[in-house]
Design a protein around this motif. Structure first.
Motif, mmCIF file in Angstrom:
data_model
loop_
_atom_site.group_PDB
_atom_site.id
_atom_site.type_symbol
_atom_site.label_atom_id
_atom_site.label_comp_id
_atom_site.label_asym_id
_atom_site.label_seq_id
_atom_site.Cartn_x
_atom_site.Cartn_y
_atom_site.Cartn_z
ATOM 1 N N HIS A 7 0.841 -1.197 0.000
ATOM 2 C CA HIS A 7 0.000 0.000 0.000
ATOM 3 C C HIS A 7 0.874 1.244 0.000
ATOM 4 N N THR A 8 0.269 2.337 -0.393
ATOM 5 C CA THR A 8 0.930 3.630 -0.302
ATOM 6 C C THR A 8 -0.108 4.661 0.101
ATOM 7 N N ILE A 9 0.344 5.654 0.823
ATOM 8 C CA ILE A 9 -0.555 6.718 1.269
ATOM 9 C C ILE A 9 -0.515 7.838 0.234
ATOM 10 N N VAL A 10 -1.695 8.244 -0.213
ATOM 11 C CA VAL A 10 -1.829 9.300 -1.209
ATOM 12 C C VAL A 10 -2.466 10.505 -0.517
ATOM 13 N N PRO A 11 -1.716 11.587 -0.324
ATOM 14 C CA PRO A 11 -2.292 12.752 0.344
ATOM 15 C C PRO A 11 -3.298 13.465 -0.551
ATOM 16 N N ALA A 12 -4.324 14.011 0.077
ATOM 17 C CA ALA A 12 -5.381 14.698 -0.670
ATOM 18 C C ALA A 12 -5.997 15.784 0.193
ATOM 19 N N HIS A 13 -6.581 16.772 -0.452
ATOM 20 C CA HIS A 13 -7.279 17.819 0.290
ATOM 21 C C HIS A 13 -8.581 17.296 0.883
ATOM 22 N N ASP A 14 -9.202 16.324 0.200
ATOM 23 C CA ASP A 14 -10.426 15.671 0.686
ATOM 24 C C ASP A 14 -10.298 14.194 0.323
ATOM 25 N N LYS A 15 -9.931 13.375 1.294
ATOM 26 C CA LYS A 15 -9.615 11.970 1.017
ATOM 27 C C LYS A 15 -10.772 11.224 0.360
ATOM 28 N N ALA A 16 -11.992 11.456 0.814
ATOM 29 C CA ALA A 16 -13.139 10.739 0.254
ATOM 30 C C ALA A 16 -13.370 11.135 -1.203
ATOM 31 N N ALA A 17 -13.301 12.425 -1.487
ATOM 32 C CA ALA A 17 -13.495 12.889 -2.865
ATOM 33 C C ALA A 17 -12.374 12.393 -3.767
ATOM 34 N N ALA A 18 -11.138 12.429 -3.298
ATOM 35 C CA ALA A 18 -10.003 11.970 -4.093
ATOM 36 C C ALA A 18 -10.098 10.473 -4.369
ATOM 37 N N ALA A 19 -10.450 9.700 -3.355
ATOM 38 C CA ALA A 19 -10.595 8.252 -3.532
ATOM 39 C C ALA A 19 -11.720 7.937 -4.508
ATOM 40 N N SER A 20 -12.825 8.649 -4.397
ATOM 41 C CA SER A 20 -13.952 8.415 -5.305
ATOM 42 C C SER A 20 -13.580 8.736 -6.743
ATOM 43 N N ASP A 35 -11.380 6.575 9.951
ATOM 44 C CA ASP A 35 -10.940 7.857 10.497
ATOM 45 C C ASP A 35 -9.708 8.406 9.796
ATOM 46 N N HIS A 36 -8.851 7.528 9.306
ATOM 47 C CA HIS A 36 -7.585 7.975 8.743
ATOM 48 C C HIS A 36 -7.497 7.890 7.230
ATOM 49 N N PHE A 37 -8.107 6.876 6.620
ATOM 50 C CA PHE A 37 -7.881 6.615 5.210
ATOM 51 C C PHE A 37 -9.176 6.345 4.448
ATOM 52 N N ALA A 38 -9.108 6.614 3.127
ATOM 53 C CA ALA A 38 -10.144 6.208 2.177
ATOM 54 C C ALA A 38 -9.459 5.259 1.196
ATOM 55 N N PRO A 39 -9.603 3.949 1.395
ATOM 56 C CA PRO A 39 -8.852 2.989 0.569
ATOM 57 C C PRO A 39 -9.477 2.720 -0.795
ATOM 58 N N VAL A 40 -8.590 2.529 -1.778
ATOM 59 C CA VAL A 40 -8.977 2.070 -3.109
ATOM 60 C C VAL A 40 -8.059 0.903 -3.438
ATOM 61 N N PHE A 41 -8.637 -0.229 -3.808
ATOM 62 C CA PHE A 41 -7.872 -1.429 -4.117
ATOM 63 C C PHE A 41 -7.463 -1.404 -5.593
#
Length: 122
Positions: A7-20, A35-41
């Motif tokens: 895995h890698t952490i991808v920083p974003a201004h809005d994690k949910a929007a970026a993941a979507s 609480d910490h991450f919005a995962p995408v497989f």
């Protein structure tokens, strides 16, 4: 021993929007944000963990994909309204490259990360 990036952490201004956005463009499954991450497989071995951050440097993520996947992802990039280009220095020229005998393209996510697609690995 085989080394596999898990895995890698991808920083974003809005994690949910970026993941979507990423999951939609790449047609990938998402899990519920915690609480910490919005995962995408990304695949069986790799997960992108989108995390909220106020400030961050943009990163470059490169993906080797099949030609049908390339065409489908590029169609979704176009539909999202994001510009794309043939090289890191030509991110908005609306062209593809043919490096190594395949197709390649670059585009930025809404958070400014540079995504690269290639049908022939470098």
């Amino acid at each position: 021993m085989t080394v596999t990036l898990n895995h890698t952490i991808v920083p974003a201004h809005d994690k949910a929007a970026a993941a979507s956005w990423f999951a939609d463009v790449f047609a990938l499954p998402r899990e519920q944000s915690d609480d910490h991450f919005a995962p995408v497989f990304v695949n069986d071995a790799l997960t992108f963990l989108f995390a909220d951050a106020d400030r961050f440097s943009a990163a470059h993520y490169a993906f080797h994909v099949s030609e049908p996947e390339f065409d489908a992802i590029l169609a979704r990039v176009r539909a999202s309204g994001r510009p794309f280009g043939s090289a890191p220095w030509s991110r908005t020229d609306g062209s593809l490259n043919d490096w190594n005998g395949g197709k390649g393209v670059y585009f930025e996510t809404p958070d400014g990360h540079l995504m690269e697609l290639m049908t022939v690995p470098q």
